[in-house]
Design a protein around this motif. Structure first.
Motif, mmCIF file in Angstrom:
data_model
loop_
_atom_site.group_PDB
_atom_site.id
_atom_site.type_symbol
_atom_site.label_atom_id
_atom_site.label_comp_id
_atom_site.label_asym_id
_atom_site.label_seq_id
_atom_site.Cartn_x
_atom_site.Cartn_y
_atom_site.Cartn_z
ATOM 1 N N ARG A 208 -9.574 -4.751 4.117
ATOM 2 C CA ARG A 208 -10.764 -6.590 3.378
ATOM 3 C C ARG A 208 -10.576 -5.933 2.069
ATOM 4 N NH1 ARG A 208 -14.383 -9.328 6.268
ATOM 5 N NH2 ARG A 208 -12.674 -10.996 7.202
ATOM 6 N N SER A 209 -10.039 -5.882 1.043
ATOM 7 C CA SER A 209 -10.797 -5.711 -0.354
ATOM 8 C C SER A 209 -11.938 -6.383 -1.065
ATOM 9 C CB SER A 209 -9.256 -5.211 -1.580
ATOM 10 O OG SER A 209 -8.793 -4.057 -0.989
ATOM 11 N N LEU A 286 -9.918 -5.463 -7.022
ATOM 12 C CA LEU A 286 -8.139 -3.912 -7.977
ATOM 13 C C LEU A 286 -8.467 -2.638 -8.213
ATOM 14 C CD1 LEU A 286 -7.749 -6.386 -10.877
ATOM 15 C CD2 LEU A 286 -6.091 -6.373 -8.631
ATOM 16 N N THR A 287 -9.717 -2.633 -7.687
ATOM 17 C CA THR A 287 -10.068 -0.682 -7.673
ATOM 18 C C THR A 287 -9.611 -0.439 -6.095
ATOM 19 O OG1 THR A 287 -11.514 -0.798 -9.485
ATOM 20 C CG2 THR A 287 -11.246 1.369 -8.147
ATOM 21 N N LEU A 288 -10.703 -1.352 -5.099
ATOM 22 C CA LEU A 288 -10.498 -0.890 -4.177
ATOM 23 C C LEU A 288 -8.574 -1.072 -3.287
ATOM 24 C CD1 LEU A 288 -13.206 -2.428 -2.771
ATOM 25 C CD2 LEU A 288 -12.897 -0.327 -3.110
ATOM 26 N N PHE A 289 -8.101 -1.962 -3.993
ATOM 27 C CA PHE A 289 -6.778 -2.844 -3.131
ATOM 28 C C PHE A 289 -5.774 -1.561 -3.800
ATOM 29 C CE2 PHE A 289 -2.658 -3.846 -4.918
ATOM 30 C CZ PHE A 289 -1.933 -4.337 -4.048
ATOM 31 N N TYR A 290 -6.049 -1.064 -5.473
ATOM 32 C CA TYR A 290 -5.498 0.271 -5.779
ATOM 33 C C TYR A 290 -5.058 1.700 -4.215
ATOM 34 C CZ TYR A 290 -3.078 3.344 -8.352
ATOM 35 O OH TYR A 290 -1.798 4.277 -8.969
ATOM 36 N N ILE A 302 1.251 -4.022 7.116
ATOM 37 C CA ILE A 302 -0.096 -3.528 6.628
ATOM 38 C C ILE A 302 -0.869 -5.416 6.977
ATOM 39 C CG2 ILE A 302 -1.235 -3.955 4.222
ATOM 40 C CD1 ILE A 302 1.290 -2.298 3.717
ATOM 41 N N TRP A 303 -1.653 -5.653 6.752
ATOM 42 C CA TRP A 303 -2.424 -6.661 6.978
ATOM 43 C C TRP A 303 -3.528 -6.771 6.373
ATOM 44 C CZ3 TRP A 303 -1.172 -10.859 11.117
ATOM 45 C CH2 TRP A 303 -2.701 -11.830 11.177
ATOM 46 N N MET A 304 -3.012 -7.725 4.555
ATOM 47 C CA MET A 304 -4.535 -7.980 3.750
ATOM 48 C C MET A 304 -5.127 -8.782 4.447
ATOM 49 S SD MET A 304 -1.751 -6.551 0.624
ATOM 50 C CE MET A 304 -3.149 -7.841 -0.088
ATOM 51 N N ASP A 305 -5.976 -9.041 4.460
ATOM 52 C CA ASP A 305 -7.232 -10.155 4.679
ATOM 53 C C ASP A 305 -7.871 -11.033 3.524
ATOM 54 O OD1 ASP A 305 -8.019 -11.717 7.298
ATOM 55 O OD2 ASP A 305 -10.327 -11.034 6.766
ATOM 56 N N GLU A 306 -7.454 -12.178 3.325
ATOM 57 C CA GLU A 306 -8.019 -12.685 2.033
ATOM 58 C C GLU A 306 -7.966 -11.612 1.272
ATOM 59 O OE1 GLU A 306 -11.189 -15.165 3.190
ATOM 60 O OE2 GLU A 306 -9.667 -17.159 4.655
ATOM 61 N N PHE A 307 -7.907 -11.410 0.677
ATOM 62 C CA PHE A 307 -7.322 -10.410 -0.273
ATOM 63 C C PHE A 307 -7.889 -10.700 -1.813
ATOM 64 C CE2 PHE A 307 -3.306 -12.506 -1.219
ATOM 65 C CZ PHE A 307 -2.932 -11.792 -2.578
ATOM 66 N N ASP A 308 -7.666 -12.027 -2.095
ATOM 67 C CA ASP A 308 -7.421 -12.408 -3.447
ATOM 68 C C ASP A 308 -9.496 -13.562 -3.282
ATOM 69 O OD1 ASP A 308 -6.998 -14.731 -1.081
ATOM 70 O OD2 ASP A 308 -5.588 -15.335 -2.410
ATOM 71 N N ALA A 309 -10.163 -13.013 -2.977
ATOM 72 C CA ALA A 309 -11.278 -13.696 -2.627
ATOM 73 C C ALA A 309 -11.941 -13.541 -4.404
ATOM 74 C CB ALA A 309 -12.437 -13.290 -2.369
ATOM 75 N N PHE A 310 -11.372 -12.566 -5.266
ATOM 76 C CA PHE A 310 -12.345 -12.563 -6.724
ATOM 77 C C PHE A 310 -11.291 -12.623 -7.945
ATOM 78 C CE2 PHE A 310 -15.358 -9.951 -4.066
ATOM 79 C CZ PHE A 310 -16.606 -11.109 -4.453
ATOM 80 N N TYR A 311 -10.092 -12.838 -6.949
ATOM 81 C CA TYR A 311 -9.118 -13.095 -8.039
ATOM 82 C C TYR A 311 -8.402 -14.743 -8.378
ATOM 83 C CZ TYR A 311 -7.486 -8.658 -6.621
ATOM 84 O OH TYR A 311 -7.754 -7.701 -5.963
ATOM 85 N N ALA A 329 7.075 -1.313 5.133
ATOM 86 C CA ALA A 329 6.164 -1.522 5.222
ATOM 87 C C ALA A 329 6.484 -3.028 6.322
ATOM 88 C CB ALA A 329 5.200 -1.381 4.827
ATOM 89 N N GLN A 330 5.954 -3.559 7.198
ATOM 90 C CA GLN A 330 5.414 -5.008 7.653
ATOM 91 C C GLN A 330 4.451 -5.354 7.407
ATOM 92 O OE1 GLN A 330 6.699 -5.087 11.973
ATOM 93 N NE2 GLN A 330 7.508 -7.041 11.585
ATOM 94 N N VAL A 331 4.317 -6.611 6.413
ATOM 95 C CA VAL A 331 3.185 -6.821 5.904
ATOM 96 C C VAL A 331 2.911 -8.284 6.292
ATOM 97 C CG1 VAL A 331 2.096 -7.196 3.613
ATOM 98 C CG2 VAL A 331 4.059 -5.606 3.898
ATOM 99 N N VAL A 332 1.419 -8.462 6.720
ATOM 100 C CA VAL A 332 1.664 -10.193 6.972
ATOM 101 C C VAL A 332 -0.073 -10.020 5.804
ATOM 102 C CG1 VAL A 332 -0.199 -11.651 8.058
ATOM 103 C CG2 VAL A 332 1.988 -9.923 8.759
ATOM 104 N N ILE A 333 -0.029 -10.862 4.128
ATOM 105 C CA ILE A 333 -0.859 -11.509 3.992
ATOM 106 C C ILE A 333 -1.600 -12.946 4.578
ATOM 107 C CG2 ILE A 333 -1.600 -12.433 1.683
ATOM 108 C CD1 ILE A 333 0.966 -10.480 0.711
ATOM 109 N N THR A 334 -3.261 -12.910 4.439
ATOM 110 C CA THR A 334 -3.610 -13.726 4.383
ATOM 111 C C THR A 334 -4.411 -14.965 3.550
ATOM 112 O OG1 THR A 334 -5.454 -13.127 5.676
ATOM 113 C CG2 THR A 334 -3.762 -13.306 6.886
#
Length: 388
Positions: A208-209, A286-290, A302-311, A329-334
């Motif tokens: 969770r970034s 974005l820095t954490l994500f990168y 890869i599971w990206m949990d609500e990655f876009d809270a500040f985007y 990689a299999q990827v799941v984005i929430t």
């Protein structure tokens, strides 16, 4: 006689998760299933979403509080069972483990893996975060073992099928998984299927970034994203990434300060300033994500949990496009951002809607014949995906 290994030599990326289900865990009293094999042949676009007949890239949409994070925690429970990988403290709250409305005293976790033509089914139940109740492993339809922890006995023992019948279980701590013991005390080169499952689980990442770097599974190489960026000689690439996704130009310089800490500075015409101190909340995430993206090429799942809270919504779309480029990689984005519901990104059979404890793909949620040209965000807002 050992089990027949049909797939031959297996390469990195050849193993995928076919199906996961969980029951009586946190907000999920009834069984909830993610079926990565439920694809539709009629969608011939965005073929990168599908690999070897399984969903490789997926997005789970749902409003706040519907259980998107809990579903990720459930799927990644296997990390704590089979590995010594990092486990977020948020997943270790004992009072939240079992569903509060269920009379059942165990949560059940079910995983199906595909390795070329071989199928591995791994299932276990737990009374709480740490206490296993049952555990079972099957390969290509043959039961390798079934163990009852309450009785302290094998209900089915076919360990000879994988050459593990000589293991000395007198050394086994019965609070640990049988499969983890096999992985830790056997020659994995003689057990290619087990080795691939173990490596797959070791390389899973949930993160969770937000400003606080929360993650489960594979640990980053270094203590923080800035250190990862500098040590991997990615400072210039990071600047290019920021320009690509934000249209903001940066001239950056990495260095080590007098305290031995890794820092990045923005280079301006008259002076330099500390990059992270000056960064907005969005740029910090974005820095954490990168920092995580540096490791995506090594990841299995890869599971990206609500990655876009500040985007901003357009930035969120750019981030999804970056992740879709990682083929292995299999990827799941929430997300709860409806702007991401777009056939230009994914397709109806890999978009999922989570609501009221049920998870359904958009393709299975409407009687409408969906096409590439459909505006699925508009259809979603109009309620077209409420059909059973």
């Amino acid at each position: 006689m050992q089990i027949n290994f049909r797939g031959g030599k297996i390469y990195v990326g050849d193993i995928m998760l076919k199906l996961f289900s969980v029951k009586n865990f946190r907000s999920f009293g009834d069984e909830i299933i993610i079926d990565f094999s439920n694809t539709r042949d009629e969608y011939g676009f965005n073929e990168y979403c599908i690999k070897d007949g399984l969903i490789s890239k997926a997005m789970i949409y749902g409003k706040n509080g519907v259980g998107k994070s809990n579903l990720g925690f459930a799927l990644f429970d296997i990390v704590s069972v089979l590995t010594d990988g990092h486990v977020s403290q948020e997943t270790m709250i004992s009072s939240l483990f079992l569903n509060a409305d269920s009379k059942e005293d165990k949560a059940t976790f079910h995983y199906e893996f595909i390795l070329d033509r071989d199928e591995v089914i791994y299932e276990y139940s737990k009374k709480d975060i740490k206490t296993l109740a049952t555990e079972q492993l099957s390969i290509n339809g043959s039961v390798i073992f079934k163990y009852n922890f309450d009785k302290g006995e094998f209900e089915n023992n076919g360990l000879n099928l994988i050459g593990a019948d000589s293991l000395n279980f007198e050394l086994w701590d019965n609070e640990l998984s049988i499969l983890k013991y096999i992985i830790s005390h056997s020659n994995m080169n003689t057990m290619p299927i087990i080795k691939k499952v173990a490596n797959f689980v070791r390389r899973m990442i949930w993160f969770r970034s937000l400003q606080k770097n929360q993650f489960i599974g594979m640990k980053p190489e270094n203590r923080n994203a800035i250190e990862d960026i500098i040590k991997n000689n990615k400072v210039d690439d990071f600047a290019e990434f920021l320009y690509k996704v934000t249209d903001q130009k940066y001239k950056l310089r990495g260095y080590i300060n007098d305290d031995g800490k890794y820092k990045i500075r923005e280079v301006h015409e008259c002076r330099e300033i500390d990059f992270y101190t000056a960064a907005s909340n969005g740029t910090k995430t974005l820095t954490l994500f990168y920092g995580w993206m540096i490791h995506f090429s090594k990841a299995s799942f890869i599971w990206m949990d609500e990655f876009d809270a500040f985007y901003h919504f357009e930035l969120a779309k750019s981030i999804v496009e970056e992740v879709l480029e990682f083929e292995n990689a299999q990827v799941v984005i929430t997300s709860h951002n409806t702007y991401l519901l777009d056939n230009e990104l994914l397709r109806p059979d890999v978009y999922f809607y989570l609501n009221d404890g049920k998870l359904r793909s958009f393709a299975d949620s409407t009687f409408r014949e969906l096409r590439e040209g459909h505006d699925i965000e508009r259809l979603f807002r109009n309620g077209d995906f409420e059909d059973e």
